[in-house]
Design an enzyme around this catalytic site. Sequence first.
Site, PDB file in Angstrom:
ATOM      1  N   ARG A  50      72.159   1.940 -56.765  1.00  0.00           N
ATOM      2  CA  ARG A  50      73.265   1.356 -57.488  1.00  0.00           C
ATOM      3  C   ARG A  50      74.377   1.333 -56.457  1.00  0.00           C
ATOM      4  NH1 ARG A  50      73.469   5.311 -62.704  1.00  0.00           N
ATOM      5  NH2 ARG A  50      75.390   4.133 -63.046  1.00  0.00           N
ATOM      6  N   ASP A  52      78.710   0.887 -56.365  1.00  0.00           N
ATOM      7  CA  ASP A  52      79.862   0.746 -57.256  1.00  0.00           C
ATOM      8  C   ASP A  52      80.511  -0.628 -57.127  1.00  0.00           C
ATOM      9  OD1 ASP A  52      79.612   3.314 -58.195  1.00  0.00           O
ATOM     10  OD2 ASP A  52      81.020   4.153 -56.737  1.00  0.00           O
ATOM     11  N   ARG A 197      82.297   8.342 -50.602  1.00  0.00           N
ATOM     12  CA  ARG A 197      83.725   8.117 -50.838  1.00  0.00           C
ATOM     13  C   ARG A 197      84.493   9.432 -50.947  1.00  0.00           C
ATOM     14  NH1 ARG A 197      83.622   3.990 -55.750  1.00  0.00           N
ATOM     15  NH2 ARG A 197      85.865   4.412 -55.649  1.00  0.00           N
TER      16      ARG A 197
END
Lengths: 244, 244
Positions: A50, A52, A197
Amino acid sequence: MRNIRMMICYVGTAYHGFQRQNNARAVQNVIEDTLTQILGQQTLIAGCSRTDAGVHARQFCLSFRTHNPIPCGGLIRAMNSKLPGDIAVMGCEDAADDFHARYSCRGKEYEYLIHNADVRDPFLDNRALFYPYRMDTDRIGKAASFLEGRHDFTSFCGSDGMKEDNFRTVEYIRISSTDGMISVKIAADGFLYNMVRIIIGTLIEVNEGRMSPEDMPALLESKDRKLAGVTAPSHGLYLNKVFY
Amino acid sequence: MRNIRMMICYVGTAYHGFQRQNNARAVQNVIEDTLTQILGQQTLIAGCSRTDAGVHARQFCLSFRTHNPIPCGGLIRAMNSKLPGDIAVMGCEDAADDFHARYSCRGKEYEYLIHNADVRDPFLDNRALFYPYRMDTDRIGKAASFLEGRHDFTSFCGSDGMKEDNFRTVEYIRISSTDGMISVKIAADGFLYNMVRIIIGTLIEVNEGRMSPEDMPALLESKDRKLAGVTAPSHGLYLNKVFY
């Protein structure tokens, strides 16, 4: 039944991440709709990750099954003529029957770009984090080195992503700097939710003196997300390589 | 009354060119609105060039007058904090009273980027012309060399741009090629409407064999726009440098 492995590349700015969404435009929706149209049958894909909303991919692997005999070269051309300009198919091949883009993946490399200059460059808008302050790459490099190796990365995991096992092996964190751009490349056998992140946000805390490189072992040990830095914005992040 | 000279940079994709529009978003509207807000007085600017919708600028000069004593450094910071991410102010200074961004301009350099690869790169979407066919840079370079110097460029002028004097001096046309990207830089004392884009469209005709380099002198001589190539898309074009 053929099992197809396909490499794509996309600019994430206009998408709500890779994963299919019902009420928003995701990369997966666009790819599946295009494949369904070309192959003449409802096609569902598996993605290697996945990503973001706003995250980019230079190399993203996906797999799907089809009865359609279209040659891979023709499928690439058909896809690239129909896909929007911010997504492209880079490669395609018939894969072994047990290949799966997500479960067969042995590791990934992400790159985070920091646009480090006095004045922001409009051509890097949405493509790198603008950071106009001095960056001490030796200092953040020292902090990063404490994160290499096998650790429990719970402190670097967004709250939505808690799993039973938060141990991951970071193969390397490589920091390089050229002409107003700092690149941080992180390779690991797997990544927790928002892990890259949060590492970047923590390195910025280290750069600004609110943490020291030597705080990293205790931060890992604490398993407390609140002690790490903020989650850096998604638009500087690139899925750079996937390893099988 | 101060006379201010300001350098800006912008990604043209989201704008209907530089010049102020009543019913569309142009770069000039955004700059004037932002200056008016910061300086506390209605501010009108002069730009060094109109650029078409979708054309980018790495160096675009504008000038305006104001009574506001704000230091140039503070004005740069205020502008960059308020402008959208695809426009930035790179520099600002008090200029001589007779300076005018358009009338004082002695020449400009445009760059046209051609993304020359088998598969399009999504990160170059709207930033370069995708051209997946073989490009013979020697051949188009030979054609380009006939366009250097002082000529009547009527054949290379879009229909909306006819002026009384269509003579311009092209200082150089430099073609270079690196890793999937071909750059064509054209410097001149002035440009007719769509001149660079029509030159690029003509070089593509030459590349594909429908014209030969040696046809260029007769094409200039004909003063007939219909004999030149099509107008290449705007999104590969950059205003690269302005000379004063």
